[in-house]
Design a protein around this motif. Structure first.
Motif, mmCIF file in Angstrom:
data_model
loop_
_atom_site.group_PDB
_atom_site.id
_atom_site.type_symbol
_atom_site.label_atom_id
_atom_site.label_comp_id
_atom_site.label_asym_id
_atom_site.label_seq_id
_atom_site.Cartn_x
_atom_site.Cartn_y
_atom_site.Cartn_z
ATOM 1 N N TYR A 347 36.743 38.555 -57.538
ATOM 2 C CA TYR A 347 38.045 39.136 -57.884
ATOM 3 C C TYR A 347 37.973 40.659 -57.936
ATOM 4 O O TYR A 347 38.876 41.354 -57.440
ATOM 5 C CB TYR A 347 38.510 38.587 -59.230
ATOM 6 C CG TYR A 347 39.668 39.357 -59.829
ATOM 7 C CD1 TYR A 347 40.971 39.166 -59.392
ATOM 8 C CD2 TYR A 347 39.444 40.307 -60.829
ATOM 9 C CE1 TYR A 347 42.020 39.899 -59.917
ATOM 10 C CE2 TYR A 347 40.485 41.036 -61.366
ATOM 11 C CZ TYR A 347 41.771 40.842 -60.906
ATOM 12 O OH TYR A 347 42.799 41.571 -61.427
ATOM 13 N N MET A 348 36.910 41.206 -58.526
ATOM 14 C CA MET A 348 36.793 42.662 -58.677
ATOM 15 C C MET A 348 36.447 43.377 -57.368
ATOM 16 O O MET A 348 36.421 44.604 -57.326
ATOM 17 C CB MET A 348 35.740 42.996 -59.740
ATOM 18 C CG MET A 348 36.165 42.667 -61.156
ATOM 19 S SD MET A 348 35.001 43.299 -62.417
ATOM 20 C CE MET A 348 33.617 42.186 -62.211
ATOM 21 N N GLY A 349 36.172 42.621 -56.323
ATOM 22 C CA GLY A 349 35.903 43.250 -55.034
ATOM 23 C C GLY A 349 34.444 43.564 -54.781
ATOM 24 O O GLY A 349 34.118 44.232 -53.795
ATOM 25 N N TYR A 350 33.553 43.093 -55.648
ATOM 26 C CA TYR A 350 32.124 43.333 -55.440
ATOM 27 C C TYR A 350 31.531 42.344 -54.434
ATOM 28 O O TYR A 350 30.529 42.623 -53.792
ATOM 29 C CB TYR A 350 31.366 43.208 -56.762
ATOM 30 C CG TYR A 350 31.609 44.339 -57.726
ATOM 31 C CD1 TYR A 350 31.384 45.664 -57.346
ATOM 32 C CD2 TYR A 350 32.062 44.096 -59.022
ATOM 33 C CE1 TYR A 350 31.604 46.709 -58.236
ATOM 34 C CE2 TYR A 350 32.272 45.137 -59.922
ATOM 35 C CZ TYR A 350 32.047 46.436 -59.520
ATOM 36 O OH TYR A 350 32.250 47.473 -60.399
ATOM 37 N N ILE A 351 32.143 41.160 -54.334
ATOM 38 C CA ILE A 351 31.691 40.140 -53.397
ATOM 39 C C ILE A 351 32.843 39.824 -52.455
ATOM 40 O O ILE A 351 33.957 39.546 -52.903
ATOM 41 C CB ILE A 351 31.281 38.839 -54.136
ATOM 42 C CG1 ILE A 351 30.102 39.111 -55.075
ATOM 43 C CG2 ILE A 351 30.920 37.749 -53.144
ATOM 44 C CD1 ILE A 351 29.712 37.901 -55.906
ATOM 45 N N GLU A 352 32.586 39.872 -51.148
ATOM 46 C CA GLU A 352 33.639 39.557 -50.180
ATOM 47 C C GLU A 352 33.645 38.069 -49.852
ATOM 48 O O GLU A 352 34.625 37.380 -50.032
ATOM 49 C CB GLU A 352 33.443 40.387 -48.904
ATOM 50 C CG GLU A 352 33.716 41.871 -49.116
ATOM 51 C CD GLU A 352 33.640 42.652 -47.825
ATOM 52 O OE1 GLU A 352 33.576 42.022 -46.750
ATOM 53 O OE2 GLU A 352 33.637 43.888 -47.883
ATOM 54 N N HIS A 353 32.535 37.584 -49.333
ATOM 55 C CA HIS A 353 32.397 36.163 -49.008
ATOM 56 C C HIS A 353 31.027 35.719 -49.488
ATOM 57 O O HIS A 353 30.030 36.357 -49.185
ATOM 58 C CB HIS A 353 32.526 35.924 -47.503
ATOM 59 C CG HIS A 353 33.814 36.420 -46.912
ATOM 60 N ND1 HIS A 353 35.016 35.800 -47.127
ATOM 61 C CD2 HIS A 353 34.081 37.498 -46.131
ATOM 62 C CE1 HIS A 353 35.969 36.460 -46.494
ATOM 63 N NE2 HIS A 353 35.430 37.492 -45.889
ATOM 64 N N TRP A 354 30.986 34.619 -50.219
ATOM 65 C CA TRP A 354 29.705 34.154 -50.750
ATOM 66 C C TRP A 354 28.728 33.889 -49.610
ATOM 67 O O TRP A 354 29.022 33.191 -48.648
ATOM 68 C CB TRP A 354 29.903 32.887 -51.566
ATOM 69 C CG TRP A 354 30.644 33.141 -52.848
ATOM 70 C CD1 TRP A 354 30.997 34.349 -53.370
ATOM 71 C CD2 TRP A 354 31.138 32.164 -53.768
ATOM 72 N NE1 TRP A 354 31.659 34.193 -54.548
ATOM 73 C CE2 TRP A 354 31.769 32.860 -54.822
ATOM 74 C CE3 TRP A 354 31.103 30.789 -53.804
ATOM 75 C CZ2 TRP A 354 32.364 32.218 -55.896
ATOM 76 C CZ3 TRP A 354 31.691 30.137 -54.875
ATOM 77 C CH2 TRP A 354 32.310 30.847 -55.912
ATOM 78 N N GLY A 355 27.545 34.466 -49.712
ATOM 79 C CA GLY A 355 26.518 34.266 -48.693
ATOM 80 C C GLY A 355 26.474 35.357 -47.643
ATOM 81 O O GLY A 355 25.539 35.414 -46.853
ATOM 82 N N SER A 356 27.494 36.239 -47.617
ATOM 83 C CA SER A 356 27.548 37.261 -46.562
ATOM 84 C C SER A 356 26.823 38.539 -46.945
ATOM 85 O O SER A 356 26.523 39.362 -46.077
ATOM 86 C CB SER A 356 29.007 37.581 -46.225
ATOM 87 O OG SER A 356 29.671 38.165 -47.351
ATOM 88 N N GLY A 357 26.531 38.737 -48.232
ATOM 89 C CA GLY A 357 25.954 39.998 -48.687
ATOM 90 C C GLY A 357 24.607 40.318 -48.079
ATOM 91 O O GLY A 357 24.377 41.414 -47.566
ATOM 92 N N ILE A 358 23.677 39.361 -48.107
ATOM 93 C CA ILE A 358 22.344 39.593 -47.564
ATOM 94 C C ILE A 358 22.414 39.826 -46.059
ATOM 95 O O ILE A 358 21.696 40.678 -45.518
ATOM 96 C CB ILE A 358 21.421 38.396 -47.892
ATOM 97 C CG1 ILE A 358 21.186 38.303 -49.403
ATOM 98 C CG2 ILE A 358 20.096 38.524 -47.154
ATOM 99 C CD1 ILE A 358 20.488 39.506 -50.006
#
Length: 514
Positions: A347-358
């Protein structure tokens, strides 16, 4: 797993036994069966020497007796029930017995005769070890199919004004991080309940562990330790800081600390100058966010961010969640440990799509011409190494420019403090905090993005969009939106056009740069 793979050597999921131990000593292998069930599963291979990898085999007239003995020992000794899949294989005329243990769902598994506290075992770096209390608690949470952050935080109460304050804080962060703040919906009490930040008990709202973490309450320990070291080991400290507080504060303080202590070079595109950090800032922020949202909060250890001469190292407490491996993580597979936190971070914009960060971090490192991140551990903690650039940056025109070793101030502008200015004992002569300072002493109120840009404008004649991107650690589009908003408010003025555009504080406007 085929027999050829099993015979390549012992590993996290493979252990050799030269021969079958007598029933009185069956714990030598039943404890490994327990460890496999508490982890990712594995195979016990009987009839192979662990030191030489020599296949000695099991005597043909004893094969079926040995298979029955292994099955009986594991079934009778372990709780909950573990049923091994036992097979025999011919290897150059010799019989090898393999007992395969599947990952268990009813964790924690333990040796009955020792009890849960003394008889729970896990695999660590290819060896079987007795589990400590935090690990047993983690296994218990996994076995109950719950998320620790959604469990009620005992001893913590919450009032209506506390809930309103948390909702306002999350909403403010989401709007600051959004490209279009108008599209952000205000967080409500109902939303906190849906996420698991709050829970209902006997008709009353009670805070969960996620509430304590998001509000920065000390009921759940959430600390990030940052340090700069001389050389490639922890032998000599140059500087260290410890941060505690809300996740937003931890992310911002840690991120700015890293930027202040890594090199920054210059790249030229034609006649235009662009300051470039040796490690992509977006990758740094992504890894810090990843550590805070996915760490184990049952483990009271701190997240550690260490800056060495050759690398940035981020260590997150806790074993990988059930079903997650480093290989799957690098492929984009996501396994959420803290479900309530993950929802709030999205919600806060720190994560876009789960699993996409790495995956994004890995791509950013490739785009920057840096080695792929190194992922280590996973048994007790997860360590990620980002190897630093060399001493030069090459411009698009082929011009080589040296990387500066100056530390940076909080707004990304060079402050003139040198990282390598050490006293005789190897400790920095000037530092911004005392060693081992109390967490509260290291925390400052994190200003809004507009306030940070205004602070930079007050300290400098003017700044560029590139400066704003570096100061805020955001994408170009968002930096442009914030600068445009300040101009419309009358707090800043726009100077020049196109690539030569700069921004200055409204009361101290400067002439365009030649």
């Amino acid at each position: 797993m085929d027999i050829k793979t099993l015979l390549r050597g012992e590993s996290k999921n493979v252990e050799y036994k030269y021969k079958l131990a007598p029933p009185s000593r069956s714990i030598n292998y039943t404890k490994t069966a327990v460890a496999f069930a508490n982890g990712q599963g594995g195979c016990l291979v009987f009839g192979v020497e662990d030191q030489t990898l020599r296949v000695v085999g099991i005597a043909e007239d004893k094969v079926f007796t040995v298979m029955d003995s292994i099955s009986d020992a594991i079934v009778n000794s372990c709780e909950p029930l573990i049923i091994p899949d036992i097979t025999m294989h011919d290897v150059n005329g010799k019989t090898v017995i393999v007992a395969e243990i599947a990952p268990g769902l009813q964790r924690p598994y333990h040796i009955k005769s020792l009890g849960q506290e003394q008889g729970t075992f896990v695999r660590v770096a290819g060896t079987t070890r007795q589990a400590d209390q935090p690990t047993i608690r983690e296994l218990t949470i996994e076995g109950s199919n719950r998320s620790f952050d959604q469990v009620q935080c005992l001893g913590l109460s919450v009032a209506e004004e506390d809930i309103e304050a948390l909702c306002a804080s999350l909403t403010k962060t989401a709007k600051n991080n959004a490209e279009d703040p108008a599209k952000i919906k205000t967080v409500t009490e109902k939303q906190l309940l849906q996420w698991g930040v709050l829970a209902e008990q006997d008709g009353q709202l009670v805070p969960t562990n996620a509430y304590a973490i998001l509000s920065g309450n000390e009921a759940v320990r959430s600390v990030v330790q940052c340090g700069v070291f001389k050389g490639t080991t922890k032998a000599v400290f140059v500087d260290r800081r410890e941060f505690a507080g809300t996740p937003q504060e931890l992310i911002e303080e840690s991120y700015q600390y890293v930027l202040r202590n890594i090199h920054m070079g210059v790249r030229f595109k034609g006649v235009y100058r662009q300051d470039v950090y040796e490690i992509p800032p977006d990758a740094i922020r992504e890894l810090i966010v990843n550590a805070i949202v996915h760490r184990s909060y049952i483990d009271h250890s701190s997240i550690q961010i260490a800056i060495y001469d050759d690398r940035l190292e981020i260590t997150s407490p806790g074993r990988l969640p059930m079903g997650q491996t480093i290989e799957r993580m690098k492929q984009g597979y996501s396994k959420i440990r803290n479900e309530a936190l993950a929802s709030a971070f999205e919600y806060m914009g720190y994560i876009e799509h789960w699993g996409s960060g790495i995956l994004r971090v890995m791509q950013e490192m490739r785009d920057a011409g840096l080695p792929e991140p190194e992922f280590l551990g996973g048994d007790t903690d997860l360590r990620i190494n980002i190897y630093r650039n060399g001493s030069e940056t090459v411009s698009d025109d082929g011009i080589v420019t040296g990387l500066r070793r100056d530390s940076l101030s909080d707004d990304g502008i060079v402050a003139g403090l040198r990282r390598d200015s050490l006293s005789d004992d190897g400790i920095a002569e000037e530092t911004t905090s005392k060693t081992n300072a109390a967490p509260s002493a290291a925390i400052a109120v994190v200003p809004s993005q507009k306030e940070r840009i205004l602070d930079a404008l007050r300290k400098n004649a003017s700044i560029s969009i590139s400066d704003a991107i570096r100061i805020l650690g955001v994408q170009e589009r968002q930096a442009q939106r914030i600068l445009k908003s300040l101009v419309e408010e009358g707090s800043a003025v726009k100077i020049g056009a196109a690539r030569a555009t700069r921004y200055a504080e409204a009361k101290k406007r400067t002439e365009p740069h030649e």
